[in-house]
Design an enzyme around this catalytic site. Structure first.
Site, mmCIF file in Angstrom:
data_model
loop_
_atom_site.group_PDB
_atom_site.id
_atom_site.type_symbol
_atom_site.label_atom_id
_atom_site.label_comp_id
_atom_site.label_asym_id
_atom_site.label_seq_id
_atom_site.Cartn_x
_atom_site.Cartn_y
_atom_site.Cartn_z
ATOM 1 N N GLU A 12 29.359 -32.614 -6.589
ATOM 2 C CA GLU A 12 30.058 -33.875 -6.407
ATOM 3 C C GLU A 12 30.535 -34.009 -4.964
ATOM 4 O O GLU A 12 30.897 -33.012 -4.338
ATOM 5 C CB GLU A 12 31.293 -33.951 -7.320
ATOM 6 C CG GLU A 12 31.015 -33.761 -8.789
ATOM 7 C CD GLU A 12 32.298 -33.705 -9.603
ATOM 8 O OE1 GLU A 12 33.383 -33.542 -8.986
ATOM 9 O OE2 GLU A 12 32.229 -33.808 -10.832
ATOM 10 N N GLU A 18 41.060 -46.569 -16.027
ATOM 11 C CA GLU A 18 41.567 -45.661 -15.002
ATOM 12 C C GLU A 18 40.499 -45.269 -13.984
ATOM 13 O O GLU A 18 39.348 -45.028 -14.341
ATOM 14 C CB GLU A 18 42.149 -44.414 -15.667
ATOM 15 C CG GLU A 18 43.154 -44.776 -16.753
ATOM 16 C CD GLU A 18 44.184 -43.713 -16.990
ATOM 17 O OE1 GLU A 18 44.302 -42.796 -16.165
ATOM 18 O OE2 GLU A 18 44.885 -43.807 -18.005
ATOM 19 N N GLU A 33 38.198 -43.003 -16.808
ATOM 20 C CA GLU A 33 38.281 -43.074 -18.267
ATOM 21 C C GLU A 33 38.998 -44.347 -18.675
ATOM 22 O O GLU A 33 39.585 -45.049 -17.846
ATOM 23 C CB GLU A 33 39.038 -41.867 -18.828
ATOM 24 C CG GLU A 33 40.501 -41.831 -18.395
ATOM 25 C CD GLU A 33 41.268 -40.653 -18.977
ATOM 26 O OE1 GLU A 33 40.641 -39.849 -19.692
ATOM 27 O OE2 GLU A 33 42.468 -40.546 -18.724
ATOM 28 N N ASN A 62 41.883 -45.418 -21.618
ATOM 29 C CA ASN A 62 42.774 -45.051 -22.713
ATOM 30 C C ASN A 62 42.958 -46.274 -23.600
ATOM 31 O O ASN A 62 43.575 -47.257 -23.177
ATOM 32 C CB ASN A 62 44.133 -44.569 -22.177
ATOM 33 C CG ASN A 62 44.070 -43.145 -21.671
ATOM 34 O OD1 ASN A 62 43.529 -42.270 -22.336
ATOM 35 N ND2 ASN A 62 44.604 -42.910 -20.492
#
Length: 247
Positions: A83, A179, A191, A193
């Protein structure tokens, strides 16, 4: 190891000057990670000796990573992710609300500012606040502060657009947070939520929701609580028209 070295060289070539992180797939808790610093020149311009040294270093780090996560045995997962290393990490989230047919965003929250003060200090980032700061500086302003504010405004706009598109695509029917990791003018999805979060109260201080009768524009009601909005969604669902946010 050969495949790892090849992929590393490609990444360093495509992103000169950037560091690369090796991350063991079977790691966790910060274990099994090493960082490769960029060579003095793009890999394609390195001497044979320097190129060999880079690849030797990569192999050494790869073995360190596997050893740290105890993945050196037969049958162990020896896969490693490569990465780009994010040097100035910030964590942003976008507040979302949807009924399965529409999705609206209610600005963002800079979670990095609440580090070590979580739930005590919450900071909302909104288009209106950023534009107000830019207006105060003046259109001709070329200061570092102005450049940062314009960059923040652009990144926030992109994140809100992507968050709403995501919510619409999955037919989001409640409150959620989209997010991202932000690094300068770049941002990366992390992600979603799909629930209310305690940080929602600072978003309520910045925005309310106005639900207008689509058949009679003069008829509307306003909601200033996301929990109340969730109850309305649970009871009325698709009958609720898409609201507009107001500051």
């Amino acid at each position: 190891e050969t495949a790892l070295c090849s992929a590393l060289v490609e990444l360093l070539e495509a992103h000169p000057g950037r560091r690369v992180r090796l991350k063991a797939v079977g790691g966790g808790g910060g274990k099994g990670q090493r960082i490769v610093s960029p060579p003095e020149a793009p890999p394609s311009e390195l001497s044979p000796e320097a190129s060999a040294s880079l690849q030797s270093h990569a192999r050494s780090l790869y073995r360190e990573v596997l050893s740290e996560v105890k993945a050196t045995g037969v049958g162990d997962d020896k896969n490693v992710l490569l990465e780009l290393n994010i040097e100035k990490t910030r964590h942003h989230e976008i507040q979302l609300l949807g009924n399965g047919q529409w999705c609206v965003s209610l600005g963002g929250r800079d979670c990095s500012l609440q580090m070590h003060e979580q739930k005590l200090l919450e900071y909302s980032v909104t288009e209106e606040a950023l534009r107000a700061e830019l207006t105060a500086l003046g259109e001709a302003d070329t200061s570092a502060r102005g450049q940062v504010l314009r960059e923040e405004l652009t990144v926030l706009g992109r994140m809100e657009e992507e968050a709403q598109a995501f919510g619409a695509a999955v037919s989001l029917d409640s409150a959620s947070t989209f997010e991202c990791i932000v690094d300068g003018s770049a941002h990366y999805f992390m992600e979603v939520n799909t629930r209310i979060q305690v940080e929602h109260r600072v978003s309520e201080l910045c925005y309310g929701l106005r639900f207008t009768n689509p058949d009679e524009a003069s008829e509307h009601f306003e909601v200033n609580s996301l929990v109340q909005a969730m109850v309305l969604l649970a009871v009325h669902g698709e009958r609720l028209p898409k609201p507009t946010r107001f500051a």
